[in-house]
Design a protein around this motif. Structure first.
Motif, short mmCIF file in Angstrom:
data_model
loop_
_atom_site.label_atom_id
_atom_site.label_comp_id
_atom_site.label_asym_id
_atom_site.label_seq_id
_atom_site.Cartn_x
_atom_site.Cartn_y
_atom_site.Cartn_z
N SER A 133 0.81 -1.02 -0.13
CA SER A 133 0.12 0.41 0.16
C SER A 133 0.68 1.54 0.10
N GLY A 134 0.33 1.89 -1.15
CA GLY A 134 1.03 3.62 -0.91
C GLY A 134 2.45 3.63 -1.22
N GLY A 135 2.63 2.21 -2.58
CA GLY A 135 4.04 1.98 -3.76
C GLY A 135 4.94 1.92 -2.70
N PHE A 136 4.61 1.07 -2.03
CA PHE A 136 5.39 0.41 -0.88
C PHE A 136 6.03 -0.53 -1.52
N THR A 137 7.65 -0.92 -1.89
CA THR A 137 8.57 -1.50 -2.25
C THR A 137 9.24 -2.61 -1.86
N ARG A 138 9.55 -2.40 -0.90
CA ARG A 138 10.54 -2.72 0.59
C ARG A 138 10.17 -3.56 1.24
N CYS A 139 9.27 -4.73 0.68
CA CYS A 139 8.93 -5.37 1.90
C CYS A 139 10.03 -7.07 1.88
N GLY A 140 9.23 -7.73 3.29
CA GLY A 140 10.41 -9.29 3.49
C GLY A 140 11.62 -8.66 4.15
N TRP A 141 11.69 -6.95 4.07
CA TRP A 141 13.33 -6.71 5.47
C TRP A 141 13.66 -7.71 6.66
N PHE A 142 12.14 -7.81 7.17
CA PHE A 142 12.92 -8.61 8.36
C PHE A 142 12.93 -10.42 8.65
N VAL A 143 12.58 -10.97 6.87
CA VAL A 143 13.24 -12.33 7.34
C VAL A 143 14.48 -12.65 6.75
N PRO A 144 15.51 -11.71 6.40
CA PRO A 144 16.96 -12.15 6.64
C PRO A 144 17.74 -12.09 7.76
N HIS A 145 16.74 -11.70 9.06
CA HIS A 145 17.24 -11.87 10.36
C HIS A 145 16.62 -12.79 11.64
N MET A 146 15.69 -13.03 10.73
CA MET A 146 15.21 -14.48 12.18
C MET A 146 16.37 -15.30 12.02
N ASP A 147 16.16 -16.03 13.13
CA ASP A 147 16.65 -17.00 13.78
C ASP A 147 15.20 -17.73 14.81
N GLN A 148 16.04 -19.77 14.88
CA GLN A 148 16.03 -19.98 16.50
C GLN A 148 15.46 -19.52 17.56
N ASP A 149 16.76 -18.72 17.47
CA ASP A 149 16.54 -17.89 18.88
C ASP A 149 15.17 -17.26 18.88
N PHE A 150 15.03 -16.59 18.42
CA PHE A 150 13.23 -15.84 17.99
C PHE A 150 12.72 -16.22 18.23
N ILE A 151 12.57 -17.67 16.90
CA ILE A 151 11.64 -18.45 17.19
C ILE A 151 10.80 -18.98 18.16
N ALA A 152 12.19 -19.42 18.54
CA ALA A 152 11.80 -19.31 20.36
C ALA A 152 11.08 -18.68 20.96
N GLN A 153 11.63 -17.72 21.17
CA GLN A 153 10.57 -16.27 21.98
C GLN A 153 9.69 -15.90 21.72
N ALA A 154 9.31 -16.05 20.13
CA ALA A 154 7.97 -15.88 19.63
C ALA A 154 7.40 -16.34 20.14
N SER A 155 7.55 -17.92 20.19
CA SER A 155 6.49 -18.87 20.41
C SER A 155 6.20 -19.07 21.96
N ARG A 156 7.07 -18.27 23.05
CA ARG A 156 7.21 -18.39 24.06
C ARG A 156 5.54 -17.30 24.26
N TRP A 157 6.03 -15.76 23.72
CA TRP A 157 5.30 -15.00 23.19
C TRP A 157 3.26 -15.48 23.52
N LEU A 158 3.35 -15.64 22.48
CA LEU A 158 2.07 -16.57 21.71
C LEU A 158 1.51 -17.28 23.08
N ASP A 159 1.93 -18.43 23.34
CA ASP A 159 1.55 -19.78 24.63
C ASP A 159 0.86 -18.31 25.75
N LEU A 160 1.40 -16.81 26.49
CA LEU A 160 0.64 -16.37 26.94
C LEU A 160 -0.87 -15.64 26.32
#
Length: 210
Positions: free
Chosen positions: A26-53
């Protein structure tokens, strides 16, 4: 219940389209997907713990539409989010949609702030907002968000919708937790404390000892 916001942001504060190249153009934004290259298993585990709440999810219309399209198609039993995302009660904040397509969904319309205050008064854990930055901005301005979880990616996007644009409501926050992941993500949890404080620095004696 407590209302929490989890938001992915870049170093320059952009929150638009972090997850895939065509997520939110939206708004002509062309730079989507900038977060994905920095994801790792440590973050996935933390995000899962947050979701459990979470006892429920609260989503804006754009995020809800994307989640309702994608999450039911993820059937990998090893995925740490699939069962929770698909089974949790969902609240859709929308004044245009009258029903959701991702069960179980309740549509909140009209005076959404009042409806949320009633939900927050109930016993339980967390109502979690994921993404939904436009909705998050309005709830932040209304003082309804209790805890903010910022996941800051080591990238300057340079354009796009920001979580806190010029004119955002001033607010004070207290840092609850902070750490980094091997992929370079900085995870900060804040409690909203009300209006910010202001002071004048006159020397080192003004600085509280830790």
């Amino acid at each position: 219940m407590k209302l929490t916001l989890t938001q992915f942001v870049s170093l320059d504060g952009v929150s638009q389209g972090p997850g895939s190249p065509d997520e939110d153009t939206s708004g002509g934004f062309t730079r989507c997907g900038w977060f994905v290259p920095h994801m790792d298993q440590d973050f996935i585990a933390q995000a899962s713990r947050w979701l459990d709440l979470a006892d429920a999810l609260l989503l804006g219309q754009r995020t809800y539409t994307a989640f309702a399209r994608d999450w039911p198609l993820i059937t990998d039993p090893q995925d740490p989010f699939t069962t929770r995302m698909n089974s949790l009660p969902k609240y859709l904040a929308s004044n245009t949609l009258t029903a959701g397509s991702w069960d179980p969904t309740t549509v909140l319309s009209g005076d959404i702030n009042t409806e949320l205050r009633e939900l927050k008064a109930a016993r339980g854990g967390e109502i979690q907002i994921h993404g939904s930055s436009t909705l998050a901005q309005s709830l932040f301005a209304a003082g309804l968000i209790d805890e903010l979880r910022l996941v800051v990616a080591p990238v300057v996007v340079g354009s796009g919708r920001r979580l806190f644009p010029d004119g955002a409501t001033p607010a004070g926050l207290r840092l609850l937790a902070s750490r980094t992941t091997p992929g370079g993500l900085a995870l900060h949890s804040y409690q909203l404390t009300g209006p910010p404080g202001y002071a004048t620095y006159t020397g080192v004696r003004d600085v509280p000892s830790s």
